[in-house]
Design a protein around this motif. Sequence first.
Motif, PDB file in Angstrom:
ATOM      1  N   ASN A 164       0.866  -1.180  -0.002  1.00  0.00           N
ATOM      2  CA  ASN A 164       0.066   0.024   0.030  1.00  0.00           C
ATOM      3  C   ASN A 164       0.875   1.284   0.054  1.00  0.00           C
ATOM      4  N   SER A 171       3.177   6.787  -6.388  1.00  0.00           N
ATOM      5  CA  SER A 171       2.096   7.237  -7.039  1.00  0.00           C
ATOM      6  C   SER A 171       2.100   8.866  -6.963  1.00  0.00           C
ATOM      7  N   GLY A 292      -7.714   4.321   2.178  1.00  0.00           N
ATOM      8  CA  GLY A 292      -7.363   4.466   0.736  1.00  0.00           C
ATOM      9  C   GLY A 292      -5.688   4.684   0.802  1.00  0.00           C
ATOM     10  N   SER A 296      -6.621   9.586  -3.089  1.00  0.00           N
ATOM     11  CA  SER A 296      -6.934   8.956  -4.311  1.00  0.00           C
ATOM     12  C   SER A 296      -7.404   9.922  -5.652  1.00  0.00           C
ATOM     13  N   ALA A 313      -8.340  10.923 -10.625  1.00  0.00           N
ATOM     14  CA  ALA A 313      -7.522   9.585  -9.924  1.00  0.00           C
ATOM     15  C   ALA A 313      -6.180   9.814  -9.971  1.00  0.00           C
ATOM     16  N   GLN A 317      -5.198   4.270  -9.719  1.00  0.00           N
ATOM     17  CA  GLN A 317      -6.519   4.087  -9.327  1.00  0.00           C
ATOM     18  C   GLN A 317      -7.571   4.454 -10.077  1.00  0.00           C
ATOM     19  N   THR A 318      -8.693   3.723  -9.705  1.00  0.00           N
ATOM     20  CA  THR A 318      -9.791   4.094 -10.482  1.00  0.00           C
ATOM     21  C   THR A 318     -11.016   4.600  -9.336  1.00  0.00           C
ATOM     22  N   VAL A 339     -13.571   3.668  -4.615  1.00  0.00           N
ATOM     23  CA  VAL A 339     -12.257   3.652  -5.202  1.00  0.00           C
ATOM     24  C   VAL A 339     -11.804   2.178  -5.373  1.00  0.00           C
ATOM     25  N   ARG A 340     -10.791   1.955  -6.378  1.00  0.00           N
ATOM     26  CA  ARG A 340     -10.375   0.822  -6.463  1.00  0.00           C
ATOM     27  C   ARG A 340      -8.912   1.168  -6.905  1.00  0.00           C
ATOM     28  N   GLY A 341      -7.856  -0.017  -6.171  1.00  0.00           N
ATOM     29  CA  GLY A 341      -6.598   0.131  -6.761  1.00  0.00           C
ATOM     30  C   GLY A 341      -5.677  -0.469  -5.609  1.00  0.00           C
ATOM     31  N   ASN A 343      -4.050   0.804  -3.487  1.00  0.00           N
ATOM     32  CA  ASN A 343      -3.893   1.775  -2.325  1.00  0.00           C
ATOM     33  C   ASN A 343      -4.999   1.219  -1.443  1.00  0.00           C
ATOM     34  N   VAL A 344      -5.941   0.392  -1.724  1.00  0.00           N
ATOM     35  CA  VAL A 344      -6.784  -0.001  -0.821  1.00  0.00           C
ATOM     36  C   VAL A 344      -6.682  -0.673   0.463  1.00  0.00           C
TER      37      VAL A 344
END
Length: 493
Positions: A164, A171, A292, A296, A313, A317-318, A339-341, A343-344
């Motif tokens: 993470n 990023s 997250g 994000s 984003a 990430q999405t 949020v998805r990626g 980082n979750v």
Amino acid sequence: MSDIGYFTWDLATEHGDAPCLRDDHLDLTYRQFADRVDAFAAQLSEQGVGKGDVVAVMLPNRVELLVVLMAAWRLGAAATPVNPTFTAVEAEYQIADAGAVLVVNEGPDAPTAGRPSIAVDEMAASQPSGPTPGLRPAGSDVALLIYTSGSTGRPKGVMLTHDNLQFMSSSLAEHLSLTTDDHCLLVLPLFHVNAICVSFLAPTLAGGQLSVTGRFSPARFFDDVARLRPTYFSAVPTIYALLASQPEEIVTDTSSLRFAVCGAAPISKELLDRAEQRFGLVIVEGYGLTEGTCASACNPPAGVRKLGSVGPALPGQTIAIMDDSGALLPPGAVGEVVVRGANVMHGYLGRPEETDRTIVDGWLHTGDVGRLDEDGYLTLVDRIKDMIIRGGENIYPKEIENALATHDGVLEAAVVGAPHDVYGEVPVAYVVTYPDSPVTEDQLTEHLRDRLTKVKLPVAIHIVDALPRNPVGKIDKPGLRSRHRPQPAATRG
């Protein structure tokens, strides 16, 4: 995931004598920082700390706090930073809930929840003879337990892994175009993941440097910027409001700053514009959750910035907008931000049911309401949750309500956020007492002082005969909040 790139023992090989970290007392190169980390890792190892353990650190912002984090990781342990302004009750809850085996703090009067402790002044600064204790943590290992208050009023430990943190820091370094020339001035508290990722891991991953400043004040900030010549900093709207409200005759040299980041709470377009004009500075607004791993979305320092939005984003990430049925909505539609990626978070410590409610089919449900435009820029509309954001600090009303309920005279309590010019929001309490109870507002405030950090104390406690309720019998919090909104001027007929 790629290999973890922020470990100080690796960075020392690459950057050696380049400046790395400083505060009011220490000024360390990458090599000196790594040596400090190894020395303290050896000290922790002697105390029995090893892989899978948790080390709690309850210190104000200073270099040693970062030494503790990295030394724990050197041993394959995790760290949980504790807010140094916490009351003993709050601190001991976190230390115990995290299962910490040891606490690093300021000295003998600090809370430890019965754990062994090392005072900051007793931290080893030089390496003993013998091999350096250490191993290489796996990306899937938990690195940080960051505590965030839940709607139940019981803070939860957010488990963030090295994967993470690596994903987030790399990023951010990419999005902010960080290089070895960048120098971050840290003004936010290090018990938040924002400061750890944006101000510490991202610049050191890029080979840059970090200056840890003391307790924030506008005068101190301007002096530090002029003296240290940082290239960026990350802050909350309250800090920008304080900086922008300084008298015009105060001459400031902010020419070294390439950009600044604003997060943790919404900032008005007016304040953003005023601060940018005042300091000749690009301020990029971002958005994210502890769950997250910090951020994000973020407007780019170089590129299209849309004031009023929190940007697109971040790389990898999405962000999507979802309705109540779980269907994804088109641009322009309003719904819950998900949020998805990579980082979750790994999950909430010891709370699998809450984890499953928060992460569904890989989507992190934020509890925030927003919309995306055709370019993917996110605008936040409202919050589903009742959370109050005071000067960037998240405050959950339930925690204050629970503390009020421990007073024998309190029958019922409801806490809502009221608008504030500087802090954004402040908590206000409405209390129903037991019949014929003699309790006063001052007594309730005094009752809370030993139970809540100062920032969580209500600015006003109103004792009322009854709380308003909606048709299904729930307390009407929107109605209570509306009492604090400016009322439109009456029009003449």
